[in-house]
Design a protein around this motif. Structure first.
Motif, PDB file in Angstrom:
ATOM      1  N   TYR A   1      -1.820  -3.615  -3.800  1.00 50.31           N
ATOM      2  CA  TYR A   1      -1.275  -4.673  -4.777  1.00 50.31           C
ATOM      3  C   TYR A   1      -1.021  -5.829  -4.021  1.00 50.31           C
ATOM      4  O   TYR A   1      -0.131  -5.996  -2.895  1.00 50.31           O
ATOM      5  CB  TYR A   1       0.034  -3.749  -5.523  1.00 50.31           C
TER       6      TYR A   1
ATOM      7  N   ASP B   1       0.845  -2.682 -13.873  1.00 46.04           N
ATOM      8  CA  ASP B   1      -0.283  -3.278 -14.693  1.00 46.04           C
ATOM      9  C   ASP B   1      -0.163  -4.719 -14.874  1.00 46.04           C
ATOM     10  O   ASP B   1      -1.072  -5.517 -14.997  1.00 46.04           O
ATOM     11  CB  ASP B   1      -0.288  -2.634 -15.954  1.00 46.04           C
TER      12      ASP B   1
ATOM     13  N   LYS C   1      -0.477  -7.422 -12.247  1.00 43.87           N
ATOM     14  CA  LYS C   1      -1.789  -7.588 -11.444  1.00 43.87           C
ATOM     15  C   LYS C   1      -2.478  -8.497 -12.514  1.00 43.87           C
ATOM     16  O   LYS C   1      -3.603  -9.114 -12.035  1.00 43.87           O
ATOM     17  CB  LYS C   1      -2.723  -6.415 -11.758  1.00 43.87           C
TER      18      LYS C   1
ATOM     19  N   ASN D   1      -5.940   0.396   2.899  1.00 39.10           N
ATOM     20  CA  ASN D   1      -6.197   1.256   1.720  1.00 39.10           C
ATOM     21  C   ASN D   1      -6.792   0.723   0.590  1.00 39.10           C
ATOM     22  O   ASN D   1      -6.423  -0.540  -0.032  1.00 39.10           O
ATOM     23  CB  ASN D   1      -4.659   1.815   1.432  1.00 39.10           C
ATOM     24  N   ASP D   2      -7.188   1.612  -0.128  1.00 40.52           N
ATOM     25  CA  ASP D   2      -8.160   1.076  -1.422  1.00 40.52           C
ATOM     26  C   ASP D   2      -7.028   0.607  -2.485  1.00 40.52           C
ATOM     27  O   ASP D   2      -7.221  -0.134  -3.600  1.00 40.52           O
ATOM     28  CB  ASP D   2      -9.100   1.995  -1.828  1.00 40.52           C
ATOM     29  N   ASP D   3      -5.950   1.399  -2.584  1.00 43.61           N
ATOM     30  CA  ASP D   3      -4.846   1.415  -3.468  1.00 43.61           C
ATOM     31  C   ASP D   3      -4.015   0.408  -2.990  1.00 43.61           C
ATOM     32  O   ASP D   3      -2.988   0.865  -2.282  1.00 43.61           O
ATOM     33  CB  ASP D   3      -4.305   2.612  -3.620  1.00 43.61           C
TER      34      ASP D   3
ATOM     35  N   THR E   1       0.798  -1.045   0.209  1.00 44.95           N
ATOM     36  CA  THR E   1      -0.002   0.073  -0.013  1.00 44.95           C
ATOM     37  C   THR E   1       0.781   1.134  -0.073  1.00 44.95           C
ATOM     38  O   THR E   1       1.996   1.288   0.451  1.00 44.95           O
ATOM     39  CB  THR E   1      -1.001   0.054   1.241  1.00 44.95           C
ATOM     40  N   PRO E   2       0.213   2.230  -0.496  1.00 42.00           N
ATOM     41  CA  PRO E   2       1.159   3.698  -0.561  1.00 42.00           C
ATOM     42  C   PRO E   2       1.237   4.131   0.889  1.00 42.00           C
ATOM     43  O   PRO E   2       2.012   5.246   0.739  1.00 42.00           O
ATOM     44  CB  PRO E   2       0.461   4.411  -1.560  1.00 42.00           C
TER      45      PRO E   2
ATOM     46  N   PHE F   1       3.600   3.122  -6.549  1.00 38.28           N
ATOM     47  CA  PHE F   1       2.366   3.234  -7.186  1.00 38.28           C
ATOM     48  C   PHE F   1       2.229   4.653  -7.914  1.00 38.28           C
ATOM     49  O   PHE F   1       3.031   5.520  -7.542  1.00 38.28           O
ATOM     50  CB  PHE F   1       1.589   3.396  -5.836  1.00 38.28           C
ATOM     51  N   ASP F   2       1.173   4.577  -8.818  1.00 40.11           N
ATOM     52  CA  ASP F   2       1.313   5.656  -9.721  1.00 40.11           C
ATOM     53  C   ASP F   2       0.693   6.895  -8.795  1.00 40.11           C
ATOM     54  O   ASP F   2       0.421   6.764  -7.760  1.00 40.11           O
ATOM     55  CB  ASP F   2       0.456   5.477 -10.728  1.00 40.11           C
TER      56      ASP F   2
ATOM     57  N   HIS G   1       2.641   9.339  -4.459  1.00 39.77           N
ATOM     58  CA  HIS G   1       3.297   8.341  -3.814  1.00 39.77           C
ATOM     59  C   HIS G   1       4.613   7.976  -3.940  1.00 39.77           C
ATOM     60  O   HIS G   1       4.995   7.429  -5.182  1.00 39.77           O
ATOM     61  CB  HIS G   1       2.453   7.137  -3.738  1.00 39.77           C
TER      62      HIS G   1
END
Length: 769
Positions: free
Chosen positions: A574, A689, A692, A570-572, A563-564, A606-607, A610
């Motif tokens: 991986y 990407d 994932k 967190n919704d963001d 997470t960032p 993360f994009d 961050h």
């Protein structure tokens, strides 16, 4: 001392005395204490905001105070621009309340408010605390905790909700209410969330806000008086008087409009790892706590941070040429801060405006190792309390107490045992020593809020057949406290992360989650190196380990997510590992033994804005001989996840966090200055990407070896892109040739990927048939 009004002289951070200098104040109570004789001691911190000189005295009145001890006034923060617009000070006051008092009320009045649109001059500070014992906590009530920075400013056209701090240590419902004297046109207060909201146009100027915070229990409780009588308090009965009420006062300045309300443009915006508003940290007396905040305003200059915090908190500021600024707060709580719940608020400042105000709470507990002595009231024996030196040592699975023998004169050391009489102590010429695991010898476990306490005692063993006892009775309690979950994010530097847990079937056990410098997994990253600096695609090495006294148990790695920030929800996020299955093809997982794993993977980011990544892994312990445990199931894909549920011998799942990993850029070749940033951005996006969509590999299929996992076509593509990027940076002709070469390579990789995928599907069909 006769009952009456006692004037408490508090020197509290103001330069007032009939000058328009008052900018507001707040009162924060420390948990009240009642001694065995019924005497109550109340301590509180009074923070006061003003201009110019912040160390002038003001007067409080207390109707039920017998005596008071005042600390010196300490200035906590001031305007660093040289304009002298604001300052803040803090003072601790200890009050002894008259016996049998059921409440304490404090009030203070003065003059004058700084110039304001409301034309207000006189101000009044007030706090009221109920001193009866609560049935739910078996202690006195704790007041809500709140404060603000000295100077609050918001542009007229960029007015966003202003979140005020309203935290209650007892978990009570806190209601905020504007006093009758406060009525600002088109600004309302959400009483349940304590948030100021704009409802219409508000003209420029300075406005006075006086807000009363009140707490109400969330369940039916009883309140006991000193004489033993009690009354009942119904759940959230807001028609009744609150258990505590205190006033928060501050000024809000509405600034002229800005040309752009985008956060991060002129008005600073907070970046990771700045903690969220309302976050609760845990600190220990004598241990350093470090908090970080980061903000950016790329069309303005951040010249500092405004902070409201403890008087001995150190503030460090740094900035760079890209409009970013960082704040580092360092605080080491003292013994006078024990059980203190301290509010800390901060804003990032520019000449034009300021950021939103964020506030957090720090709860201070006793030192990690402590001992507690008590004595027996047995009438047939002589009792005493030891006064000499005693040392308690706490480790991951056991505790040891060493007591100087000189403090126990006349005690038969051969008669001493731990809580379980079968566990005898040892001794030498100078000390009596008791060593005990958390899982035996009568060690008890107490669960209190965010901590677990392991307690035992050294006692004298008596012969039950003897009627007359002539030995001295001995009861020496000792204990260790651990956070239920290590407060990894409390300073945003994870450092050494140990987690202590207890389970009725597995006794006590601990986990460690560490960062290593290389693939040998021998040298850990030192605490001073946090946040860990990494380069893009650099390998990161992590180690997970369980410690337990039990045999035939195994550690299982259920999931790992990135997470960032330090919030695992967190919704963001991986997935590196999910449901026991490896999701990231650069990740290599080695099961060293039944109780430890090694992980290494390539760094990514993360994009967006961050620049940091946190890793959170969920683990559990199982009986290795149980075929129905989660460990035995291994990787669960979507099909098996719907059908199977672990029902065997295992612990609950626990979360372990490491980070932050902070990204630094490599040196850029001279010929690629104008292209490197955009191309690196593309490479980063491609990597995340592609990962994932990678196929699953399985944790349960891992062997105890260092053989790397296969690299997917997606990861190869990312690496090829990075190599091609270097080649493309020479000249235009190379760019043309590189583009052609890139298209051929990408096509080949894509074709190879789908051929490999088709082969796997064909093999799967053959296996099914």
């Amino acid at each position: 001392m006769a009952v009456g009004v006692l004037l408490l002289m508090l020197i509290v951070g103001l330069g007032l005395t009939l000058s328009e200098d008052f900018l507001g104040d707040s009162i924060s109570f420390i948990e009240p204490h009642k001694d065995p004789d019924g005497n109550i001691k109340v301590a509180f911190h009074h923070r006061q905001n003003g201009k110019n000189n912040c160390v002038q005295p003001s007067t409080f009145t207390c109707e039920v105070c017998a005596s008071v001890i005042n600390s010196l006034v300490m200035q906590t923060d001031q305007d660093n621009t040289g304009r002298g617009r604001w300052c803040q000070s803090d003072r601790l006051v200890l009050a002894n309340v008259l016996l049998n008092a059921s409440h304490i009320s404090l009030s203070n009045t003065g003059c004058c408010w700084a110039t304001n649109n409301d034309m207000k001059t006189n101000w009044t500070a007030h706090a009221h605390l109920d001193l009866r014992t609560r049935s739910d906590t078996e202690a006195l009530n704790n007041c809500p905790v709140t404060t603000t920075v000295s100077s609050l400013r918001v542009p007229q056209n960029c007015f966003s909700n202003i979140h005020l701090l309203a935290y209650d240590p007892d978990g009570d419902h806190v209601k905020c209410h504007l006093t009758a004297d406060t009525a600002v046109h088109n600004i309302s207060l959400n009483e349940n969330t304590c948030t100021l909201e704009k409802t219409g146009h508000v003209r420029d100027g300075v406005y006075v806000f006086e807000i009363m915070l009140m707490d109400f229990p969330t369940q039916r409780i009883s309140l006991s008086y000193a004489n033993g009588t009690s009354t009942y308090w119904e759940k959230a009965d807001e028609n009744a008087s609150p258990l505590c009420k205190l006033k928060l006062q501050f000024l809000l300045e509405i600034l002229p409009s800005l040309p752009n309300c985008e956060l991060g443009h002129v008005q600073p915006k907070f970046l990771d790892p700045t903690p969220k508003h309302g976050y609760v940290f845990h600190a220990t007396v004598g241990d350093k706590l470090i908090l970080y905040a980061k903000a950016q305003a790329y069309r303005a200059t951040i010249n500092g941070f405004q902070v409201s915090g403890p008087h001995n908190m150190k503030k460090e500021f740094s900035d760079d040429e890209y409009g970013k600024a960082e704040l580092t707060l360092t605080w080491t709580p003292q013994y006078s801060d024990e059980y203190r719940v301290s509010p800390i608020c901060f804003t990032a400042e520019t000449n034009e405006c300021q950021s939103e105000m964020r506030c957090v709470v720090v709860m201070v507990s006793k030192p990690k190792s402590f001992n507690d002595f008590s004595h027996s009231k047995d009438e047939a024996s002589t009792s005493f309390t030891p006064t000499g030196k005693t040392v308690v040592t706490c480790t991951a699975n056991q505790m040891m107490v060493a007591i100087e023998r000189s403090t126990l004169p006349g005690v038969d050391v051969n008669s001493l045992s731990l809580n379980d009489p079968s566990c005898l102590v040892t001794y030498n010429a100078t000390h009596i020593i008791g060593s005990v695991l958390f899982s035996n010898c009568g060690t008890t476990i107490e669960d209190k809020e965010n901590y677990i306490f392991f307690k035992n005692q050294i006692q004298a063993v008596h012969d039950p057949l003897k009627i007359v006892i002539r030995r001295k009775a001995v009861k020496i309690w000792f204990s260790c406290q651990f956070p239920k979950r290590a407060s990894i994010s409390s300073n945003y530097n994870v450092e050494k992360s140990d987690y202590i847990f207890s389970d009725s079937r597995f006794d006590s056990f601990s986990y460690s989650f560490d960062v290593y410098t290389d693939g040998n997994f021998t040298n850990q990253v030192q605490p001073t190196a946090y946040p860990v600096q990494v380069e893009f695609l650099q390998n990161i090495y992590l180690g997970l380990k369980a410690e337990t006294e039990l045999a035939n148990v195994s550690l299982f790695l259920d999931s790992c997510t990135a997470t960032p920030d330090n919030r695992p929800d967190n919704d963001d996020l991986y997935d590196l590992i999910k449901d026991g299955c490896v999701k990231d093809q650069s990740l290599r997982v080695t099961m060293v033994d039944n109780l430890s794993y090694h992980l290494d993977f390539q760094a990514f980011r993360f994009d967006g804005d961050h620049d940091q990544v946190y890793i959170t892994c969920k683990v559990l312990m199982c009986d290795v001989n149980d075929p129905l445990s989660r460990c035995a199931m291994g990787c669960l894909n979507e099909q098996f996840r719907r059908r199977r549920r672990a029902v065997g011998m295992q612990t609950s799942t626990q979360s372990l966090t490491q980070g932050p990993f902070q990204f630094v850029s490599k040196a850029v070749p001279s010929g690629t200055v104008h292209h490197d940033n955009s191309e690196m951005k593309k490479a980063e996006i491609i990597q995340v990407d592609v990962r994932k969509n990678d196929d699953m590999d399985y944790v349960d299929n891992m062997k105890k070896s260092d053989a790397p996992m296969p690299v997917s076509g997606g990861t190869k593509l990312c690496r090829v892109w990075m190599e091609i990027k270097e080649m493309l940076s020479t000249n235009i002709s190379t760019l043309v040739l590189g583009s052609a070469y890139l298209s051929v390579v990408v096509s080949a990789v894509v074709v190879a990927y789908y051929i490999e995928k088709r082969n796997r599907e064909d093999q799967k069909l053959l296996l099914v048939s």
